[in-house]
Design an enzyme around this catalytic site. Structure first.
Site, PDB file in Angstrom:
ATOM      1  N   ASP A  65       9.604   1.358   7.994  1.00 19.63           N
ATOM      2  CA  ASP A  65       8.575   0.444   7.250  1.00 19.63           C
ATOM      3  C   ASP A  65       7.279   1.575   6.985  1.00 19.63           C
ATOM      4  OD1 ASP A  65       6.061  -1.173   6.572  1.00 19.63           O
ATOM      5  OD2 ASP A  65       7.617  -2.730   7.128  1.00 19.63           O
ATOM      6  N   HIS A  66       6.940   2.015   5.770  1.00 15.81           N
ATOM      7  CA  HIS A  66       5.820   2.948   5.815  1.00 15.81           C
ATOM      8  C   HIS A  66       4.716   2.226   6.169  1.00 15.81           C
ATOM      9  CE1 HIS A  66       4.819   1.213   1.798  1.00 15.81           C
ATOM     10  NE2 HIS A  66       3.982   1.792   1.964  1.00 15.81           N
ATOM     11  N   HIS A 128       6.121  -5.334   5.384  1.00 16.18           N
ATOM     12  CA  HIS A 128       4.906  -4.894   5.523  1.00 16.18           C
ATOM     13  C   HIS A 128       3.869  -6.140   6.190  1.00 16.18           C
ATOM     14  CE1 HIS A 128       6.382  -1.791   3.405  1.00 16.18           C
ATOM     15  NE2 HIS A 128       5.957  -2.063   2.163  1.00 16.18           N
TER      16      HIS A 128
HETATM   17  C1  BG6 Z   1       6.418  -0.835  -1.152  1.00 14.20           C
HETATM   18  C2  BG6 Z   1       6.807  -1.870  -2.329  1.00 14.20           C
HETATM   19  O1  BG6 Z   1       7.204  -1.043  -0.011  1.00 14.20           O
HETATM   20  O2  BG6 Z   1       5.107  -1.062  -0.514  1.00 14.20           O
HETATM   21  C3  BG6 Z   1       6.015  -1.579  -3.396  1.00 14.20           C
HETATM   22  O3  BG6 Z   1       8.080  -1.424  -2.566  1.00 14.20           O
HETATM   23  C4  BG6 Z   1       4.565  -1.613  -2.924  1.00 14.20           C
HETATM   24  O4  BG6 Z   1       6.252  -2.408  -4.227  1.00 14.20           O
HETATM   25  C5  BG6 Z   1       4.238  -0.492  -1.841  1.00 14.20           C
HETATM   26  O5  BG6 Z   1       3.770  -1.250  -4.141  1.00 14.20           O
HETATM   27  C6  BG6 Z   1       2.876  -0.786  -1.393  1.00 14.20           C
HETATM   28  O6  BG6 Z   1       2.634   0.497  -0.481  1.00 14.20           O
HETATM   29  P1  BG6 Z   1       0.964   1.024  -0.253  1.00 14.20           P
HETATM   30  O7  BG6 Z   1       1.305   1.803   0.994  1.00 14.20           O
HETATM   31  O8  BG6 Z   1       0.419   1.667  -1.555  1.00 14.20           O
HETATM   32  O9  BG6 Z   1       0.313  -0.302   0.217  1.00 14.20           O
END
Ligand code: BG6
Length: 376
Positions: A65-66, A128
């Protein structure tokens, strides 16, 4: 496995059949890093977990989960558990409510094939937003290691009160963006985006009010919202404290005192700020809300590192702390199942102009309880 989700079981089985999931030397290891989406609902997540477990032990599986790789997200635990000041106040006695916002200015881009089937609840909430919620709300782990932290996170997600579909209309809002402007330029409605069926009822925005059934959080609402094509790109957790029990300044000033708010800005402008009341200079008793600010960039002089770099390095080192465990993932799908079910038809789908802060119904969600979104 940054592959279409349907390919994951086949790949895991192929690696297993080739003997690659069971290293034959004690010093060797093999690990499987799995990108989201991890299932599309509870049954599919269970099937996927079982398919991976048929060949890999849980200790070999790294579900990415980034958001957990973002420095500011990791800092939630440091702020809470490496400081004496906050934790004694981190409970229902002192906190009125918590808001978690992940707003994006981007639209669906070129991902309609994936996104139109997923929608905002699968795309942002299941992973997230619930990760942010669990880090803000978990009980103190006894150690900073994978077992202790992930155990507390799973416990927390399991303690979130099940969502009653009958009450969802009063507890949640979902909407799809209409045409509008984004960063000064006109942009089309979601349903007019490349690859999106014009009759799509996929929500691109949602707001949900959750409660946690444990001693620490009983009665404290957590308002979560995420949306595409919003006015600003900003992810933030705002912890809003209760009012003072009584204001001794009341006879002298009519204004209500503003409660303290602790803001953890995940991105951009990564920062932590605490608002408090201060006296305005001058003979009259006038108060202003001021802030104490910590800015990552100014303090450390470098932008935060890329989250994937951090997570892949952790996977190489065998540290699972920042990866989601099977039970945690299943608990999050189980929590959201009634929402996905209730929102699977287009009935009640709201709309908001691209470039706005979302539908008015999301403001009413808080206004009904005498609160308002703290962003913008
Ligand atoms: C991803 C989603 O996991 O997270 C995207 O699939 C979203 O739709 C993105 O844009 C948002 O990540 P960040 O790091 O830009 O907040």
């Amino acid at each position: 496995l940054s592959t279409p989700p349907a390919a994951a079981p086949t790949i895991a089985a192929g690696l297993g059949a080739a003997g690659l999931s069971r290293p034959d030397r004690p010093e060797a290891w093999s690990r499987l890093v799995v990108e989201k989406p991890f299932g599309s609902d509870l049954p599919s997540a269970r099937v996927l977990n079982a398919a991976l477990h048929a060949h890999f032990a849980e200790s070999q599986i790294y579900r990415i989960d980034h958001y957990l790789g973002k420095e500011t997200v990791q800092n939630i635990l440091i702020l809470r558990f490496a400081n004496r000041l906050f934790e004694p106040a981190w409970n229902r006695e002192n906190i009125d409510h918590v808001q978690i916002t992940a707003a994006e200015t981007l639209g669906v881009e070129h991902r309609a094939g994936y996104y139109d089937a997923a929608g905002v609840v699968r795309d942002m909430f299941q992973n997230h937003l619930l990760q942010l919620l669990s880090l803000v709300a978990i009980e103190p782990p006894t150690r900073f290691d994978a077992d202790a932290v992930r155990g507390k996170k799973a416990e927390l997600v399991q303690a979130i009160r099940p969502i009653d579909p009958g009450a969802l209309a009063a507890r949640g809002v979902r909407a799809q963006y209409a045409a509008g402007t984004s960063e000064g330029a006109p942009v089309p409605a979601y349903a007019a985006e490349e690859g999106v069926p014009p009759s799509s009822t996929t929500p691109t925005y949602a707001a949900l009010r959750l409660e946690i059934d444990n001693w620490r959080w009983q009665g404290v609402p957590f308002y979560l919202r995420a949306g595409k094509r919003m006015a600003e790109r900003v992810s933030e957790i705002a912890v809003s404290f209760k009012h003072v029990p009584v204001s001794i300044f009341k006879p002298l000033m009519a204004d209500q005192l503003s409660p303290n708010v602790l803001r953890l800005r995940i991105q951009p402008d990564e920062s932590v700020s605490l608002s408090f009341e201060a006296k305005h200079p001058g003979p009259k008793l006038c108060l202003s809300t001021v802030t104490m600010d910590f800015d990552y960039h100014k303090t450390f002089g470098t932008p935060p590192p890329e989250s994937y770099a951090r997570l892949i390095a952790d996977a190489l080192c065998g540290d699972q702390t920042l990866f989601a465990r099977a039970d945690e993932i299943e608990a999050s799908w189980s929590l959201l199942a009634p929402v996905l079910e209730a929102w699977s038809s287009g009935d009640g789908l709201d709309s908001y102009a691209a470039g706005s802060w979302g539908p008015a119904a999301a403001d009413e969600l808080l206004a009904r309880e005498g609160r308002r979104w703290l962003l913008p």
